[in-house]
Design a protein around this motif. Structure first.
Motif, PDB file in Angstrom:
ATOM      1  N   ILE A 292       0.845  -1.203   0.000  1.00  0.00           N
ATOM      2  CA  ILE A 292       0.000   0.000   0.000  1.00  0.00           C
ATOM      3  C   ILE A 292       0.876   1.247   0.000  1.00  0.00           C
ATOM      4  O   ILE A 292       0.661   2.185  -0.781  1.00  0.00           O
ATOM      5  N   ILE A 295       2.841   1.707  -3.392  1.00  0.00           N
ATOM      6  CA  ILE A 295       1.978   2.229  -4.466  1.00  0.00           C
ATOM      7  C   ILE A 295       1.593   3.671  -4.178  1.00  0.00           C
ATOM      8  O   ILE A 295       1.517   4.504  -5.095  1.00  0.00           O
ATOM      9  N   ALA A 296       1.362   3.991  -2.907  1.00  0.00           N
ATOM     10  CA  ALA A 296       1.055   5.380  -2.544  1.00  0.00           C
ATOM     11  C   ALA A 296       2.198   6.304  -2.943  1.00  0.00           C
ATOM     12  O   ALA A 296       1.976   7.424  -3.425  1.00  0.00           O
ATOM     13  N   CYS A 299       2.057   6.812  -6.695  1.00  0.00           N
ATOM     14  CA  CYS A 299       0.940   7.711  -7.024  1.00  0.00           C
ATOM     15  C   CYS A 299       1.255   9.151  -6.615  1.00  0.00           C
ATOM     16  O   CYS A 299       0.919  10.106  -7.346  1.00  0.00           O
ATOM     17  N   PHE A 323      -9.337  10.122  -3.191  1.00  0.00           N
ATOM     18  CA  PHE A 323      -8.066   9.412  -3.272  1.00  0.00           C
ATOM     19  C   PHE A 323      -6.909  10.384  -3.488  1.00  0.00           C
ATOM     20  O   PHE A 323      -5.852  10.258  -2.862  1.00  0.00           O
ATOM     21  N   THR A 327      -3.736  10.821  -0.959  1.00  0.00           N
ATOM     22  CA  THR A 327      -2.383  10.520  -1.420  1.00  0.00           C
ATOM     23  C   THR A 327      -1.463  11.717  -1.233  1.00  0.00           C
ATOM     24  O   THR A 327      -0.328  11.586  -0.749  1.00  0.00           O
ATOM     25  N   ASP A 375      -7.384  -3.873   0.587  1.00  0.00           N
ATOM     26  CA  ASP A 375      -6.953  -2.487   0.368  1.00  0.00           C
ATOM     27  C   ASP A 375      -5.698  -2.432  -0.495  1.00  0.00           C
ATOM     28  O   ASP A 375      -5.511  -1.484  -1.268  1.00  0.00           O
ATOM     29  N   SER A 376      -4.829  -3.459  -0.377  1.00  0.00           N
ATOM     30  CA  SER A 376      -3.651  -3.522  -1.253  1.00  0.00           C
ATOM     31  C   SER A 376      -4.080  -3.674  -2.707  1.00  0.00           C
ATOM     32  O   SER A 376      -3.544  -3.013  -3.604  1.00  0.00           O
ATOM     33  N   MET A 379      -5.371  -0.429  -3.961  1.00  0.00           N
ATOM     34  CA  MET A 379      -4.322   0.534  -4.328  1.00  0.00           C
ATOM     35  C   MET A 379      -3.744   0.222  -5.702  1.00  0.00           C
ATOM     36  O   MET A 379      -3.450   1.135  -6.488  1.00  0.00           O
ATOM     37  N   ASN A 382      -6.181   1.518  -8.095  1.00  0.00           N
ATOM     38  CA  ASN A 382      -6.038   2.977  -8.148  1.00  0.00           C
ATOM     39  C   ASN A 382      -4.927   3.396  -9.102  1.00  0.00           C
ATOM     40  O   ASN A 382      -5.095   4.295  -9.950  1.00  0.00           O
ATOM     41  N   PRO A 627      -7.309   3.660   1.357  1.00  0.00           N
ATOM     42  CA  PRO A 627      -7.016   2.644   2.374  1.00  0.00           C
ATOM     43  C   PRO A 627      -7.043   3.252   3.770  1.00  0.00           C
ATOM     44  O   PRO A 627      -6.877   4.465   3.937  1.00  0.00           O
TER      45      PRO A 627
END
Length: 755
Positions: A292, A295-296, A299, A323, A327, A375-376, A379, A382, A627
């Motif tokens: 998570i 990837i955050a 992003c 989102f 982020t 949630d993973s 993401m 996303n 998440p």
């Protein structure tokens, strides 16, 4: 970062495999297993036809079968699975006469299955503590009588992922005619998180990719997927993609050799020169549950540099603003702490993403088996949506399923969730009132065994009692069952937890000839990419006393249920084409002309709404989600607590242990090992070779400990330890699972090390 042409970032003071995946090592592994199993020459012909039209489909992984197959369309693991099935060794009634069940419970997993193929139906005799030979009519009559005497809601019908679509359809129909939806399967223990999360996010419960997408993508992102051991045939399209310039980035706590370098055993040039193909351009060993955060970070970098497809998002997506706000609010310090990766590494990946026109996100159980596994997945969705990378050729999300037909079983009704099954259609077709209540998941079934609310258990293949979390706590409770029925090919530990009445029913394997009244029968299964394939076995059965899985399911059902003129078990077993007609009638949009398309080269595609950008969600659009935090672990480990990741070895498939070699990790011999970095060893005051105990650090008042692990240095992230599955399963609490799907968190359990 990883320099894939060398071992620059591999800790040279820890074990590792310094050769490519595949190559001569793979061939030697197959030959070693073939020698142990004493295979016949006919097995080679079986392998030649494996995963090809008119041949039998592998019982190992669920990777796609190409329309133009290679000369050998099987991998090391697939060959081992077939050889293991076709061994000359036999587990006969004489074997059971020599060994009590109590004695056999002390045998290792490998030794139980290595006895060989089961040959006769067996009944447990409590007086002698032995399985004794029985007949099929006696077995069916007694099992049926037991089931008729039970409340259907207190029984569980479990299904392993290898059962065919035909068997699975009959099995779910039997359960619902009997009166329950307690139909957990092996998906509950691996990829159920996918079915729940993708359905919520994009409106389709499975991945959106097809095999042709890998011919056009510019970038592949891998999360928690061990391609080299779990789906080696996937390495062919990966290698081809690399050669045409596709970039590959891998996120995995463990350096899995298959995503570092691959040597194609079918390439004479590569085999003679010893040169493989480098796979990952960037290999990032993130912390367990750190996906998570990773990837955050990607992003966040994309937002900062304006690399977002806002036109696609405006047309096709919902809740994007929430989102983006979340982020942008995340600090790089928090992202780096949770992921274990640097801002620079994640910025480099973001640069590749921004420069790529077609991106595929690939993942395995390393992403799903966490408290916040859903949630993973959210993401990753996303990230793909930010670039419009779902619903175009060469793009998509690609969960790589494990067992051969685990995805297909869900497709034809093996589900505890009644909303996923066309119950009204079944009611119309078979003139009955199906149960509408939600059935038990794997976690709930195990809880029922522990608290005594489950009275009967029927297992269509698999080794359920050994595969589950908290197995040491659950194992003594199996003795309280009134009925334990195991449909199987080889002996395993689940068969030895006998309860008050137990039956062992041996079946054909997929490579064996299945002759019924109308002639030889084919079965079918669904691969990871939603294509349906026919499978035809030709090998002689291991014993003349074996029955097919459809025949066994039908035999129990006939002995259990009252007659119903619309339920024609004998006709269906006589001709499996009639079962496929039922599947097509039940699911006309996906299985039209099923029998006519059974052996279509490459399989026939059953379709995917999200691939068409038809978002069947509540909003009618693809969902951006926020998440609850940066870690999928739920709670970050404190002082003295390590995050346990469970592993399968290279010589293992699920709970089946072929041998004691883990070649692709440079490990041999002992399965009771705990892997930990040298820095972690130093902080914990541990020495190489030291014997330790692992203890669960979940504060629920239930003691969980496994003794006898040997400390083994390995190249792992800070705070991470690894041990083999299922030996480490007692350390994973039953309640430690993904919040939405209840998939056990095998890749992120907190433990302490006691010396």
């Amino acid at each position: 970062m990883c320099d894939v042409t060398g071992e620059r970032d591999q800790d040279p003071a820890t074990p590792f495999y310094d050769h490519p995946t595949g190559g001569w090592g793979s061939l030697k592994g197959v030959l070693r297993q073939a020698t142990k199993s004493r295979i016949r020459l006919g097995t080679l012909e079986t392998l030649r036809r494996q995963n090809k039209p008119g041949g039998h489909m592998c019982t190992s992984c669920a990777w796609a079968k190409p329309p133009s197959p290679h000369l050998a369309e099987f991998c090391e693991n697939g060959a081992k699975a077939t050889i293991w099935d076709l061994t000359r060794d036999r587990c006969t009634p004489d074997f059971f006469a020599r060994h009590t069940v109590t004695e056999l419970r002390s045998w290792p997993d490998h030794d139980l299955e290595a006895v060989g193929r089961l040959t006769h139906p067996m009944r447990y005799d409590a007086g002698s503590d032995r399985y004794v030979e029985t007949t099929w009519p006696e077995a069916f009559a007694a099992i049926g009588a037991s089931l008729r005497g039970m409340d259907p809601k207190t029984t569980v019908f479990y299904a392993s992922g290898r059962a065919s679509l035909e068997t699975s359809y009959l099995y779910q129909l039997f359960a619902r005619l009997y009166g329950h939806n307690n139909l957990p399967d092996s998906s509950n223990m691996c990829h159920e998180t996918t079915s729940v999360a993708l359905k919520q996010k994009i409106g389709a419960p499975v991945g959106t990719c097809v095999l042709e997408d890998f011919e056009h993508c510019d970038l592949m992102l891998f999360f928690g997927q061990n391609t080299g051991s779990n789906s080696p045939r996937f390495l062919h399209p990966i290698q081809q993609a690399k050669r045409r310039g596709c970039k590959i980035v891998t996120f995995n706590p463990i350096r899995e050799r298959g995503l570092v370098e691959f040597m194609n055993p079918q390439s004479p040039t590569e085999m003679l020169t010893g040169r493989g193909t480098p796979i990952s351009d960037i290999y990032l060993q993130l912390r367990p549950g750190g996906d998570i955060a990773a990837i955050a970070g990607i992003c966040k970098h994309l937002f900062d540099h304006g690399d977002v497809d806002r036109g696609f998002i405006a047309q096709h997506c919902h809740d994007f603003d929430a989102f983006e706000t979340w982020t942008r609010a995340q600090s790089w310090e928090g992202i780096e702490t949770a992921s274990g990766l640097s801002q620079g590494d994640l910025a480099e990946v973001a640069g590749l993403f921004a420069a790529s026109k077609r991106v595929i996100g690939v993942y395995g159980m390393g992403l799903t088996q966490h408290v916040h596994g859903g949630d993973s997945i959210g993401m990753l969705v996303n990230l793909l949506l930010m670039g419009g990378h779902i619903g175009r050729p060469g793009t998509g999300i690609c969960p790589v399923r494990g067992h051969s037909n685990v995805q297909g079983q869900r497709t034809v009704g093996i589900s505890e969730k009644p909303e996923l099954v066309p119950l009204d259609k079944l009611a119309q077709m078979f003139d009955f009132d199906p149960p509408r209540d939600t059935g038990m998941t794997t976690v709930e079934a195990v809880q029922g065994v522990i608290d005594g609310s489950v009275k009967g258990f029927v297992s269509l293949g698999g080794n359920f009692a050994r595969a589950i979390p908290d197995l040491a706590r659950a194992e003594p409770c199996w003795a309280g069952l009134d009925l334990n029925v195991q449909i199987a090919t080889k002996l395993n530990r689940s068969h030895l937890l006998v309860g008050k009445g137990a039956w062992l029913l041996p079946c054909l394997v997929r490579a064996e000839r299945d002759g019924q009244k109308s002639g030889p029968q084919a079965v079918s299964m669904e691969d990871s990419l939603s294509h349906i394939h026919g499978s035809l076995g030709r090998r002689p059965p291991a014993s003349r006393h074996l029955l097919s899985e459809p025949a066994i399911v039908a035999g129990i059902a006939k002995a259990t249920l009252p007659p119903n003129p619309r339920v024609r078990w004998d006709e269906w077993v006589a001709d499996y084409g009639r079962i496929r007609d039922l599947i097509a009638e039940t699911y006309p949009d996906q299985f039209a002309d099923f029998n006519d398309r059974l052996f279509q080269a490459g399989g026939f595609y059953r379709g995917n709404s999200a691939r068409r950008r038809d978002w069947q969600t509540e909003s009618g659009k693809a969902e951006f989600t926020v998440p609850p935090g940066l870690s999928a672990l739920g709670v970050m480990p404190g002082d003295g607590v390590h995050t346990l990741v469970t592993l399968r070895s290279n010589d293992q498939f699920n709970t089946t242990i072929y041998d004691y070699h883990d070649r692709l990790r440079g490990l041999e011999g002992d399965r009771m090992i705990v892997l930990i970095s040298r820095a972690g060893m130093a902080r914990a005051g541990l020495s190489e070779g030291q014997r330790v105990t692992l203890v669960s650090a979940v504060a629920d008042g239930i003691p969980r400990r496994v003794e006898g692990f040997t400390v083994t240095p390995y190249d792992l992230p800070d705070g991470c330890v690894a041990a083999y599955y299922p030996e480490a399963n007692p350390l994973v609490p039953l309640d430690h699972h993904d919040i939405a799907s209840k998939t056990p968190a095998y890749k992120g359990a907190p433990v302490r090390i006691e010396t």
